[in-house]
Design a protein around this motif. Structure first.
Motif, PDB file in Angstrom:
ATOM      1  N   LYS A 375       0.910  -1.198   0.002  1.00  0.00           N
ATOM      2  CA  LYS A 375       0.328  -0.037   0.189  1.00  0.00           C
ATOM      3  C   LYS A 375       0.680   1.760   0.128  1.00  0.00           C
ATOM      4  O   LYS A 375       1.880   1.573   0.704  1.00  0.00           O
ATOM      5  N   LEU A 377       0.128   4.283   1.293  1.00  0.00           N
ATOM      6  CA  LEU A 377       0.222   4.985   2.469  1.00  0.00           C
ATOM      7  C   LEU A 377       0.749   4.608   3.431  1.00  0.00           C
ATOM      8  O   LEU A 377       1.525   4.574   4.994  1.00  0.00           O
ATOM      9  N   GLU A 378       1.515   3.039   3.800  1.00  0.00           N
ATOM     10  CA  GLU A 378       2.407   1.984   4.673  1.00  0.00           C
ATOM     11  C   GLU A 378       3.758   2.572   3.932  1.00  0.00           C
ATOM     12  O   GLU A 378       5.086   2.471   5.380  1.00  0.00           O
ATOM     13  N   ILE A 380       4.397   5.565   2.834  1.00  0.00           N
ATOM     14  CA  ILE A 380       4.637   7.446   2.327  1.00  0.00           C
ATOM     15  C   ILE A 380       6.037   8.051   3.531  1.00  0.00           C
ATOM     16  O   ILE A 380       6.170   8.796   2.601  1.00  0.00           O
ATOM     17  N   ALA A 381       6.094   7.639   4.187  1.00  0.00           N
ATOM     18  CA  ALA A 381       6.864   8.292   5.212  1.00  0.00           C
ATOM     19  C   ALA A 381       8.282   8.204   4.505  1.00  0.00           C
ATOM     20  O   ALA A 381       9.279   8.640   4.457  1.00  0.00           O
ATOM     21  N   ILE A 446       3.788  15.746   5.370  1.00  0.00           N
ATOM     22  CA  ILE A 446       3.356  14.290   5.337  1.00  0.00           C
ATOM     23  C   ILE A 446       1.952  13.529   5.831  1.00  0.00           C
ATOM     24  O   ILE A 446       1.218  13.475   4.635  1.00  0.00           O
ATOM     25  N   GLU A 447       1.388  14.681   6.289  1.00  0.00           N
ATOM     26  CA  GLU A 447       0.205  14.759   6.048  1.00  0.00           C
ATOM     27  C   GLU A 447      -0.704  15.367   5.754  1.00  0.00           C
ATOM     28  O   GLU A 447      -1.964  13.837   5.283  1.00  0.00           O
ATOM     29  N   LYS A 450      -0.168  12.134   2.858  1.00  0.00           N
ATOM     30  CA  LYS A 450      -1.656  10.828   3.739  1.00  0.00           C
ATOM     31  C   LYS A 450      -2.783  11.467   3.380  1.00  0.00           C
ATOM     32  O   LYS A 450      -3.427  10.224   2.236  1.00  0.00           O
ATOM     33  N   THR A 451      -3.252  12.273   3.048  1.00  0.00           N
ATOM     34  CA  THR A 451      -5.200  12.317   2.970  1.00  0.00           C
ATOM     35  C   THR A 451      -5.021  12.703   1.018  1.00  0.00           C
ATOM     36  O   THR A 451      -5.945  12.035   0.941  1.00  0.00           O
ATOM     37  N   SER A 454      -5.291   8.675   0.596  1.00  0.00           N
ATOM     38  CA  SER A 454      -5.969   8.447   0.896  1.00  0.00           C
ATOM     39  C   SER A 454      -6.690   7.026   0.388  1.00  0.00           C
ATOM     40  O   SER A 454      -7.700   5.777   1.723  1.00  0.00           O
ATOM     41  N   ASP A 457      -5.379   3.680  -2.287  1.00  0.00           N
ATOM     42  CA  ASP A 457      -5.190   2.345  -1.862  1.00  0.00           C
ATOM     43  C   ASP A 457      -6.426   0.927  -1.951  1.00  0.00           C
ATOM     44  O   ASP A 457      -6.297  -0.476  -2.038  1.00  0.00           O
TER      45      ASP A 457
END
Length: 582
Positions: A375, A377-378, A380-381, A446-447, A450-451, A454, A457
């Protein structure tokens, strides 16, 4: 003359023993005298590269596709399978009714690799244990050969390719194994064909009551997927075009019932195809019972739970029951799943390069495996860290575009999401999240990223368990093995977001080429890429043309296939890698 003969002898000895001969005697004549000269010759050392041993389990779509496309002679391949042939499984329903002979859809596996440069050996046996720690597979001879299943042996490997397919999934329903026929192998189709004839012969006996004749001539098919639907259609044609002429006195007692637990048959097809198939079956007299879950099968009756009627239990007498619902895990695969920490899964989890997770030198293809797509989001960092080269803590579109190609290659759901949302590039996605018209100046932390990602995935989907997927996986993996050394030196895959450098290969990508559902009576439903749906007689000729025109990839290995339809249309040379109906 004697001196010349002696010279020739020494010359020949030198040529034949260059690596061992140290002294060479040369005889010449100088002014009537003799001259002896001794010289030392050291043969150049030739580096011998040891071949990597590849063990392939299975001879189905995935394994055969791999063997057919493997060209690198630096591998030594050992194939282990309980069957020594490849079977063209999409035509198994036709074998059940004699439209196609079994010999027309099988090809000896040795014919496929005999003319290849790669050294391939075959053993007719079945694997019962995999020891990944010691790189061994344990096998026993097939129960059908003269060893009677008692001979056991171990095979070492450098690379293991698991392509053993799957068992029929009975969902632990009582009585299924004991009383139902399956349709996974050529032997299954031949057994069904014999049983159908036996049913008519028993019902034709003079001392059998009419009620018993109705039971014997009731054919029940459990499962409304492509295989179940095609078998029902083939059986209907077989009965009404052939058997009624042989058994005219009992033709009106025949009944075919298709049981499906879901709301519709052919649930994976377009709704237009589903509606057409159900309507055609009703017109043909095939009883389609949707919302009927089979809960028990006895020797003479099938018990169903009617989901649409509050779970009412009904019993249906039958003469022949064919079970065609889902796929299950083979026993030794279950043991291997536990060994590698994947207990509880139905299939082996692999990465996007088809490597079994936790085993770098083990690959799994086809129905026995499923790709565990990561994914976004897994990761993203680490994606941001890779893209944020100046460590500012934020990303602009310009920064992100530098890694966008690698992101789409590594995470195909991103590209699919953009396509479904009709977005041109990632900038449109950022703009949607920020509401900013100045695309290149958009900055996100980063947040916020993520949005924006979102919902990406949500596009992830498991690949269907079809011949089309398996054959493409086999071709992909063979190409990786062909270029293993080259890609070690010059990786061609996407960036490693969690590590340095690039992946050796591009990830596997499935390309859906469409699927067919023959519905009997010279009518077929076709669903092809681009949301193109074709139904009826024209699609039947399209189905024929697929076999006639696309079979060239298997032309050198495949035996000729005579596909005799009701209109006596003949097809030669089965299309080996047609991608779908299973």
């Amino acid at each position: 003359m004697p001196s010349i003969t002696l010279f020739h002898r020494f010359s020949r000895a030198f040529r034949d023993n260059q690596s061992h001969l140290k002294l060479v005697l040369v005889c010449t004549a100088v002014s009537g005298g003799g001259l002896l000269a001794f010289g030392e010759s050291v043969a150049p050392e030739v580096a011998i590269t040891e071949k990597k041993k590849v063990v392939v389990l299975g001879t189905g779509w995935a394994a055969t596709s791999f063997l057919k496309n493997l060209e690198n002679p630096k591998y030594e391949v050992q194939v282990v399978s309980p069957r020594n042939y490849f079977a063209f499984t999409p035509l198994l329903p036709s074998v059940t009714c004699g439209t196609v002979e079994a010999r027309s859809i099988v090809e000896p596996i040795r014919n496929i690799f005999n003319k290849k440069k790669v050294n391939v050996q075959f053993s007719e046996a079945e694997c019962f244990k995999i020891d990944a720690g010691n790189r061994k597979v344990y096998c026993r001879s097939s129960v059908n050969n003269n060893m009677n299943g008692k001979e056991e042996f171990a095979v070492d490997y450098d690379y293991l390719i698991i392509a053993v397919g799957a068992n029929v999934n009975t969902f632990n329903t009582p009585g299924v194994v004991e009383n139902c026929h399956f349709l996974k192998e050529v032997e299954d189709a031949q057994k069904i064909r014999r049983t159908v004839i036996d049913c008519f012969e028993r019902a034709n006996l003079p001392d059998v009551s009419e009620d018993e004749k109705k039971r014997i001539l009731h054919f029940a098919i459990v499962g409304g997927g492509p295989t179940g639907v095609e078998f029902a259609a083939s059986l209907h044609d077989f009965v009404n075009e052939d058997l009624v002429r042989l058994y005219p006195g009992i033709k009106d007692l025949v009944k075919i019932t298709l049981l499906e637990a879901g709301d519709h048959i052919l649930g994976m097809f377009d709704k237009r195809i589903t509606a057409f198939a159900e309507d055609k079956f009703r017109r043909d007299g095939i009883d389609v019972k949707t919302g009927s879950m089979v809960v028990k099968v006895s020797e003479r009756e099938i018990s169903t739970k009617e989901l649409k009627n509050g779970g009412e239990i009904k019993t249906i007498p039958y003469g022949l029951a064919v079970w065609s619902t889902g796929i299950g895990t083979r026993p030794f695969i279950k043991d291997f799943l536990t060994q590698i920490g994947q207990a509880g899964r139905r299939a082996l989890a692999t990465d996007e390069w088809l490597r079994v997770e936790g085993c770098n030198n083990v690959y799994a293809l086809g129905d026995c495996a499923t790709i565990n797509q990561r994914k976004v989001l897994e990761d993203i960092a680490v994606i941001i860290k890779k893209a944020d080269k100046d460590n500012s803590g934020t990303l602009t579109v310009k920064k992100f575009q530098e890694v966008m190609k690698d992101i789409c290659e590594r995470y195909p759901q991103v590209e699919l999401y953009l396509k479904n949302k009709q977005m041109r590039d990632f900038a449109d996605l950022l703009k949607e999240a920020k509401g900013d018209d100045k695309k290149e100046s958009i900055e996100m932390n980063i947040e916020e990223l993520k949005t924006a990602l979102s919902k990406v995935d949500s596009q992830m989907k498991l690949l269907p368990a079809t011949a089309q997927v398996a054959s493409q996986q086999g071709t992909y993996l063979a190409k990786c093995f062909n270029r293993m050394e080259e890609c070690e030196q010059n990786p061609e895959g996407p960036l490693r977001f969690r590590e340095e450098g690039r992946h050796r290969f591009k990830p596997f990508r499935y390309k859906h080429l469409g699927q067919f559902a023959p519905l009997g009576g010279e009518q077929t439903a076709a669903q092809l890429p681009g949301d193109w749906v074709s139904i009826g007689h024209s699609s039947q000729w399209l189905w024929y043309s697929v076999y006639a025109s696309l079979n060239q990839s298997f032309e050198q290995q495949a035996s000729k296939l005579a596909y005799q339809s009701a209109s006596s249309f003949r097809l030669d040379k089965t299309f080996y890698f047609w991608k779908g109906l299973e």
